[in-house]
Design an enzyme around this catalytic site. Structure first.
Site, PDB file in Angstrom:
ATOM      1  N   HIS A 104      10.103   6.799   8.274  1.00  0.00           N
ATOM      2  CA  HIS A 104      10.645   6.925   6.913  1.00  0.00           C
ATOM      3  C   HIS A 104      12.143   7.226   7.061  1.00  0.00           C
ATOM      4  O   HIS A 104      12.585   7.702   8.095  1.00  0.00           O
ATOM      5  CB  HIS A 104       9.931   8.038   6.146  1.00  0.00           C
ATOM      6  CG  HIS A 104       8.599   7.613   5.605  1.00  0.00           C
ATOM      7  ND1 HIS A 104       8.275   7.646   4.280  1.00  0.00           N
ATOM      8  CD2 HIS A 104       7.503   7.124   6.232  1.00  0.00           C
ATOM      9  CE1 HIS A 104       7.035   7.207   4.096  1.00  0.00           C
ATOM     10  NE2 HIS A 104       6.545   6.888   5.267  1.00  0.00           N
TER      11      HIS A 104
ATOM     12  N   HIS B 102       5.984   4.486  12.727  1.00  0.00           N
ATOM     13  CA  HIS B 102       5.948   4.373  11.260  1.00  0.00           C
ATOM     14  C   HIS B 102       7.055   5.283  10.707  1.00  0.00           C
ATOM     15  O   HIS B 102       6.810   6.437  10.365  1.00  0.00           O
ATOM     16  CB  HIS B 102       4.554   4.815  10.787  1.00  0.00           C
ATOM     17  CG  HIS B 102       4.335   4.741   9.305  1.00  0.00           C
ATOM     18  ND1 HIS B 102       3.732   3.667   8.702  1.00  0.00           N
ATOM     19  CD2 HIS B 102       4.618   5.618   8.310  1.00  0.00           C
ATOM     20  CE1 HIS B 102       3.646   3.877   7.382  1.00  0.00           C
ATOM     21  NE2 HIS B 102       4.178   5.066   7.129  1.00  0.00           N
TER      22      HIS B 102
ATOM     23  N   CYS C 237       6.984  10.350   0.240  1.00  0.00           N
ATOM     24  CA  CYS C 237       5.898  11.309   0.427  1.00  0.00           C
ATOM     25  C   CYS C 237       5.913  12.261  -0.755  1.00  0.00           C
ATOM     26  O   CYS C 237       6.920  12.932  -0.987  1.00  0.00           O
ATOM     27  CB  CYS C 237       6.094  12.083   1.731  1.00  0.00           C
ATOM     28  SG  CYS C 237       4.874  13.381   1.974  1.00  0.00           S
TER      29      CYS C 237
ATOM     30  N   ASN D  50       9.812   4.538   3.103  1.00  0.00           N
ATOM     31  CA  ASN D  50       9.660   4.009   4.455  1.00  0.00           C
ATOM     32  C   ASN D  50      10.947   3.285   4.816  1.00  0.00           C
ATOM     33  O   ASN D  50      11.720   2.910   3.948  1.00  0.00           O
ATOM     34  CB  ASN D  50       8.528   2.972   4.479  1.00  0.00           C
ATOM     35  CG  ASN D  50       7.179   3.565   4.117  1.00  0.00           C
ATOM     36  OD1 ASN D  50       7.030   4.157   3.057  1.00  0.00           O
ATOM     37  ND2 ASN D  50       6.205   3.415   4.989  1.00  0.00           N
TER      38      ASN D  50
ATOM     39  N   ARG E 175       0.832  -1.207   0.000  1.00  0.00           N
ATOM     40  CA  ARG E 175       0.000   0.000   0.000  1.00  0.00           C
ATOM     41  C   ARG E 175       0.869   1.260   0.000  1.00  0.00           C
ATOM     42  O   ARG E 175       0.972   1.953  -1.001  1.00  0.00           O
ATOM     43  CB  ARG E 175      -0.942  -0.015   1.238  1.00  0.00           C
ATOM     44  CG  ARG E 175      -2.034   1.043   1.187  1.00  0.00           C
ATOM     45  CD  ARG E 175      -1.635   2.413   1.718  1.00  0.00           C
ATOM     46  NE  ARG E 175      -1.118   2.369   3.091  1.00  0.00           N
ATOM     47  CZ  ARG E 175      -0.566   3.404   3.685  1.00  0.00           C
ATOM     48  NH1 ARG E 175      -0.465   4.558   3.047  1.00  0.00           N
ATOM     49  NH2 ARG E 175      -0.083   3.307   4.913  1.00  0.00           N
ATOM     50  N   ASP E 176       1.545   1.530   1.096  1.00  0.00           N
ATOM     51  CA  ASP E 176       2.334   2.757   1.233  1.00  0.00           C
ATOM     52  C   ASP E 176       3.464   2.785   0.199  1.00  0.00           C
ATOM     53  O   ASP E 176       3.846   3.842  -0.303  1.00  0.00           O
ATOM     54  CB  ASP E 176       2.916   2.818   2.647  1.00  0.00           C
ATOM     55  CG  ASP E 176       3.207   4.244   3.104  1.00  0.00           C
ATOM     56  OD1 ASP E 176       2.935   5.182   2.338  1.00  0.00           O
ATOM     57  OD2 ASP E 176       3.709   4.423   4.226  1.00  0.00           O
TER      58      ASP E 176
END
Lengths: 297, 297
Positions: A205, A203, A236, A245, A11-12
């Protein structure tokens, strides 16, 4: 399992990739991820295809992947309609999301924070009624590309609002990868005075190279859940130079070295990174992936 | 200055580069590094040009760079002849080196450890007689590409041997970048029972993405000296996929975020990384360098 690794790559990781990965390829790759021993995989996002075309096949992916009793499958859900689609597809866990900064929230969700919260509340209530667990992503916790420093009180008020709605775990996002370990400590200490550590995830990065230092600092404080993205996929779109990430395999490498059990097979995980790098046709930032490729030469 | 950053890029960084950097370019670049506020720069190595052709211009570089009262200039010295050349060129500090593992020492220095120690002792004695400070690099402290795990007792015996010779500071090298924070803690705790923390430096490589986590762990234990390489230049020719030293600017970014004074200007440091990346014509692994380049676009 001492530490729970949540894989968010499908997903991310894929949401901003230029190279389109076919539904069949995604399913094949996720099936490989299932075989690594991961306890959680975030498969996709049920946002409108207009916003994230790369994830327009959300339902097909969820329906197509191999089920395993040891893996929870999650997906991002922005609103009631997304929840309907996610439940119909057969998702195990629902993930809601918002930012701590107004500008980032506006760009990302197209609403003010005040208008986002009731939408999320509705999703959480209905997900709970459908007997699903829910996690809440809080973005830009350690800094915003538009507003700079984020006040810890803002992080706290949003996190506790999510908890009061019934969210099971909050994931504190260093969305643009600018945090340093002391910031992790200060923020988590404050949040943990209101929310149990067992319900807080990090979470990270790796824009600044500090991701594993931040993971280590959070682990030392008692955090036991960490989001990673295989290969270090992700980024991002609103922050220049923001790399992905933290690579799941780099995190597992560190935990293995520290004799901390994650139940994830490092070698299989690295193979999943090798596989997706080939598909995406660009070198991914993961360190252990690059070591593995060099050793194959 | 709470933390002392030692810049080793011009030596450790350039020694394995394929792209030849001219003596004039090296001098221009080092002069820029002097302007960042760095307290130490390792300029070159006085090993035989046959072994490291990229540093054959050692004397010209040392003689050519701009002097500043706030910077100590160091160079690697393998033997008496190297020391003569280094002293003649006007170096401030001498760096001696050996490995904790026989095989790595043999490949790197072409001698057993037992035969290396008397050569080093001679260099240290003469350097001290010439009123120079001496630092001692201990390599493969956290693992060797040939022998695997390294016994902490071996690290300890070599480190104390260097101290007894009169070395002022030892630098513990994660030569192939495989250490995790717990290993840093275990090793440094043990070494620090015999050698004061004020005389121990960490020399991290970032092959596994753990470099800043290791710096953070060492800082927490009381280590206050860290070696970095601008741009993340460097690597180990004997370890496949071994990426460079930790990028000095990434380390400074983390210390700045932690409000720890290094006296180094992060922006100027990053510009030095931009400059050398252009010369070397390959993307360097430094995180903050890549952010800076993305922001310029």
């Amino acid at each position: 399992m001492e530490v729970k690794i949540r894989e968010v790559g499908p997903r991310d990781g894929l949401q901003n990739e230029k190279e389109i990965v076919s539904t069949e390829a995604k399913i094949e790759w996720i099936n490989q991820l299932v075989n690594t021993g991961l306890p959680y995989i975030e498969l996709t996002s049920f946002v409108h295809a207009k916003w994230i075309p790369a994830l327009a096949d959300a339902s097909e992916v969820v329906k197509g992947v191999k089920r395993s009793p040891h893996v929870t499958f999650g997906a991002l859900v922005p609103n009631e309609y997304g929840l309907e689609r996610a439940l119909e597809a057969g998702i195990d866990e629902v993930a809601v999301f918002l930012s701590t900064s107004e500008t980032h929230n506006q760009k990302n969700i197209n609403k003010t924070i005040d208008k986002t919260l009731p939408v999320i509340k509705n999703v959480v209530t209905q997900a709970k009624a459908a007997k699903k667990t829910v996690r809440g992503y809080v973005s830009t916790v350690f800094g915003c590309p538009y507003e700079g420093t984020v006040n810890v009180d803002k992080v706290l008020s949003i996190s506790t609002a999510l908890m009061e709605m019934g969210v099971d775990e909050i994931s504190l996002g260093d969305t643009i990868g600018i945090a340093t370990p002391n910031q992790i400590e200060n923020t988590i200490r404050k949040v943990a005075t209101y929310i149990p550590l067992s319900r807080i995830a990090l979470h990270p990065h790796d824009t600044s190279g500090t991701a594993l230092a931040n993971v280590y600092a959070a682990y030392k404080l008692g955090v036991r859940a960490f989001d990673g993205s295989v290969g270090g996929l992700g980024g991002c779109p609103y922050a220049k130079g923001a790399s992905g990430n933290v690579a799941t395999e780099d995190m597992i490498y560190m935990f293995n070295g520290m004799n901390i059990d994650t139940q994830v097979d490092l070698e299989k995980m690295t193979e999943c990174a090798v596989w997706i790098q080939k598909k995406l046709k660009r070198p991914l930032p993961s360190h252990r992936l690059q070591v593995a490729l060099a050793e194959k030469k």
